[in-house]
Design an enzyme around this catalytic site. Sequence first.
Site, short mmCIF file in Angstrom:
data_model
loop_
_atom_site.label_atom_id
_atom_site.label_comp_id
_atom_site.label_asym_id
_atom_site.label_seq_id
_atom_site.Cartn_x
_atom_site.Cartn_y
_atom_site.Cartn_z
N GLN A 35 0.72 -1.05 -0.18
CA GLN A 35 -0.04 -0.05 0.26
C GLN A 35 1.13 0.90 0.05
OE1 GLN A 35 -2.97 -0.19 2.94
NE2 GLN A 35 -4.47 -0.38 1.10
N ASP A 38 2.60 2.48 -3.51
CA ASP A 38 0.91 2.48 -4.19
C ASP A 38 0.59 3.53 -4.87
OD1 ASP A 38 -1.86 1.91 -6.02
OD2 ASP A 38 -2.72 1.05 -4.05
N TYR A 49 -12.25 -5.54 -7.30
CA TYR A 49 -12.11 -4.55 -8.05
C TYR A 49 -13.58 -4.96 -8.67
CZ TYR A 49 -7.24 -2.97 -8.83
OH TYR A 49 -6.09 -1.76 -8.85
P1 NAD Z 1 -10.79 1.87 -10.67
O1 NAD Z 1 -10.45 2.97 -9.87
O2 NAD Z 1 -10.33 0.72 -11.79
O3 NAD Z 1 -12.03 1.77 -10.52
C1 NAD Z 1 -13.04 2.85 -9.28
C2 NAD Z 1 -14.12 2.30 -9.24
O4 NAD Z 1 -15.16 2.14 -9.94
C3 NAD Z 1 -13.87 0.89 -8.72
O5 NAD Z 1 -14.78 1.37 -6.87
C4 NAD Z 1 -15.16 0.15 -9.01
O6 NAD Z 1 -15.98 -0.72 -8.15
C5 NAD Z 1 -16.23 1.27 -9.52
N1 NAD Z 1 -16.75 0.40 -11.12
C6 NAD Z 1 -16.49 -0.02 -11.88
N2 NAD Z 1 -17.57 -0.06 -12.90
C7 NAD Z 1 -18.57 0.48 -12.19
C8 NAD Z 1 -20.05 0.30 -12.57
N3 NAD Z 1 -20.89 -0.29 -13.64
N4 NAD Z 1 -20.85 1.60 -11.71
C9 NAD Z 1 -20.53 2.17 -10.67
N5 NAD Z 1 -19.29 2.19 -10.43
C10 NAD Z 1 -18.27 0.62 -10.49
O7 NAD Z 1 -10.71 1.37 -8.53
P2 NAD Z 1 -9.68 1.67 -7.17
O8 NAD Z 1 -10.10 3.06 -7.12
O9 NAD Z 1 -8.46 2.01 -8.05
O10 NAD Z 1 -9.77 0.44 -6.71
C11 NAD Z 1 -10.60 -0.28 -6.26
C12 NAD Z 1 -10.68 -1.42 -4.87
O11 NAD Z 1 -9.46 -1.64 -5.10
C13 NAD Z 1 -11.00 -1.32 -3.82
O12 NAD Z 1 -11.55 -1.94 -2.97
C14 NAD Z 1 -9.94 -0.20 -3.09
O13 NAD Z 1 -10.01 -0.69 -2.08
C15 NAD Z 1 -9.20 -1.66 -3.51
N6 NAD Z 1 -7.27 -1.04 -2.92
C16 NAD Z 1 -6.47 -1.98 -2.73
C17 NAD Z 1 -5.56 -1.05 -2.31
C18 NAD Z 1 -4.64 -1.86 -1.14
O14 NAD Z 1 -5.00 -3.50 -1.39
N7 NAD Z 1 -3.30 -1.79 -1.78
C19 NAD Z 1 -5.20 -0.67 -2.96
C20 NAD Z 1 -5.71 0.27 -3.61
C21 NAD Z 1 -7.83 0.17 -4.06
#
Ligand code: NAD
Length: 374
Positions: A125, A128, A226
């Site tokens: 994290q 990232d 995701y």
């Molecule tokens: P992302 O940029 O890929 O997507 C943004 C958001 O769009 C996501 O929440 C996704 O669920 C949503 N989405 C996709 N299709 C959709 C639709 N049709 N309608 C509405 N919403 C939609 O995502 P992100 O912000 O990079 O992160 C997503 C996940 O990854 C989260 O669960 C986050 O907690 C996790 N994450 C984990 C770590 C880690 O563990 N190091 C770091 C970053 C994010």
Amino acid sequence: MIIGIVKEPEEESRVAMLPEAVKTLKSWNVEVMVETDAGKRAFADDALYQESGAEIVDRSTLLQKADIVCGVQALSIAEIGSMGPKSVLMGQFNALYNPELTHFLIHESRTAFSMELVPRTTRAQSMDVLSSMATVVGYKAVLMAANLLPRFFPMFMTAAGTITPSRVLILGAGVAGLQAIATAKRLGATVFAFDVRQAAKEEVMSLGAKFVEVEGATDDKSAGGYAVEQNEDFIHRQKEAIHEQATKADVVITTAQIPGKKAPLLIEERTVLAMKPGAVVIDLAASSGGNCALTQADQTVSINGVSIVGVGNLAAQLPQDASKMYGKNYLNFLKLIIKEGQMNLNFEDDIVSGTCVCHEGKPVNSRITQMINN
Ligand code: NAD
């Protein structure tokens, strides 16, 4: 060992590491070279880098002498060719979607790490960059919307009457969406949010926003947290729910993405035409196809009084703190590959192997290997 920090292209105002990060590198017994004016657009001038112990050099000296060349955006293929044969390239190359560059790195027997490949695990994290930059972008998107909106965000009770708060709809409650919710709440708006992942509901509510319910989303646990693509029936009901919410909203900020796929289309043309005049749509998914049917990448268009902003590199509009976060992510990663002032690449470490595009020309990240073999 020498670490080099390059100056970014004209349109990029971030820098990979600020002078404060140079101080940390020096404390690890590492020499640091910084290209002339590398930090200028992030308000870190050459003198500050020198005070932190860096040597200021021209670009060709840096590319020839640095053992690790660190940047934000990718270098051109010609410039990579002018780097020392054993030196390591680091940056954010979008390696999976930039086959020309990835094939070149492999063909030229290079070693390269691409920061967007850092695995999204708890241990990684602090490295990232996608999360760091999504935080910047979510915040800045709200400020941009507030600037364009012909109304206040907060409620005001004044001698000239009561102003009702603006209504903000956030589509996609990942890292950028949650930051946008928090920022819009701080500015006093009433916030609604929607996401296909059930896990997002609790996070949205904990920030004081209302979650827009659409039953029946496909939530695939094997997608590693995701979102996945949805079925036709859900997509139809989702568009109806969004249509209803968007036509009541003053601001819509869309952040929905599905890794490796075109961004889902959430706002149809008929929805834009039914929105309030003066309303603002900020489409953060513009570079991957856009969440709104009328978005044009890197442009702001006005349709029936509704402004639609196809956001490009928004992180570059907050260069100081974006570079600070970027540099901290870089340092946390470099800590894994530098031991006692020397390079130490341990591919048993899943973060090192996961982030590595190729080592001496051999693909390392499993998705890169797959891409090369296809
Ligand atoms: P992302 O940029 O890929 O997507 C943004 C958001 O769009 C996501 O929440 C996704 O669920 C949503 N989405 C996709 N299709 C959709 C639709 N049709 N309608 C509405 N919403 C939609 O995502 P992100 O912000 O990079 O992160 C997503 C996940 O990854 C989260 O669960 C986050 O907690 C996790 N994450 C984990 C770590 C880690 O563990 N190091 C770091 C970053 C994010």
